[in-house]
Design an enzyme around this catalytic site. Sequence first.
Site, PDB file in Angstrom:
ATOM      1  N   GLU A  98    -100.194  55.747 -14.662  1.00 38.93           N
ATOM      2  CA  GLU A  98    -100.785  55.359 -15.944  1.00 38.93           C
ATOM      3  C   GLU A  98    -101.848  54.279 -15.752  1.00 38.93           C
ATOM      4  O   GLU A  98    -101.955  53.663 -14.684  1.00 38.93           O
ATOM      5  CB  GLU A  98     -99.684  54.881 -16.891  1.00 38.93           C
ATOM      6  CG  GLU A  98     -98.723  55.999 -17.260  1.00 38.93           C
ATOM      7  CD  GLU A  98     -97.647  55.585 -18.230  1.00 38.93           C
ATOM      8  OE1 GLU A  98     -96.964  56.474 -18.750  1.00 38.93           O
ATOM      9  OE2 GLU A  98     -97.473  54.361 -18.458  1.00 38.93           O
TER      10      GLU A  98
ATOM     11  N   GLU B 163     -97.832  66.218 -12.101  1.00 41.81           N
ATOM     12  CA  GLU B 163     -98.233  67.535 -11.592  1.00 41.81           C
ATOM     13  C   GLU B 163     -99.684  67.507 -11.142  1.00 41.81           C
ATOM     14  O   GLU B 163    -100.035  68.058 -10.090  1.00 41.81           O
ATOM     15  CB  GLU B 163     -98.065  68.616 -12.663  1.00 41.81           C
ATOM     16  CG  GLU B 163     -96.691  68.708 -13.249  1.00 41.81           C
ATOM     17  CD  GLU B 163     -96.561  67.861 -14.522  1.00 41.81           C
ATOM     18  OE1 GLU B 163     -96.898  66.663 -14.499  1.00 41.81           O
ATOM     19  OE2 GLU B 163     -96.099  68.413 -15.527  1.00 41.81           O
TER      20      GLU B 163
HETATM   21 ZN    ZN Z   1     -99.865  66.977 -17.620  1.00 42.72          ZN
END
Ligand code: ZN
Length: 129
Positions: free
Chosen positions: A44, A55
């Site tokens: 983040e 992913e």
């Molecule tokens: Zn995603």
Amino acid sequence: MNNQELAEAARAAAEHSYSPYSNFRVGAVVVGGNGEIVTGANVENAAYPSSNCAEATAINTAAAQGIRKIETVAVACIDADDVEGAYSCGRCRQIMSEFDVERLIVTAGDGSEIREHTLEELLPHRFSL
Ligand code: ZN
């Protein structure tokens, strides 16, 4: 690796998550066409749109290592109580499409439930060139 092993590896990858804003740790494992294993976690950023899903981190890392075919992506959200809250977002599904991902393994929480899907199930009529 079988589905249980993939789910456990994704859960381990989630421990590397950098998620101080959401406190929602996600890990992913990519299995390349030649059996390569690449892991990733969500990363983040204070500027939220600059954040990256687990992913995407794993798939883009695999691509940057020269992997062009990805057979399986396993994703684990260790802070989600229910596997329904662990599914990949639309952007990640499109990223999976680029590398012809065949199957997704999804788990959450303690890993007691593991689901398997094809990308076709999760992203029908997908965009490609
Ligand atoms: Zn995603």
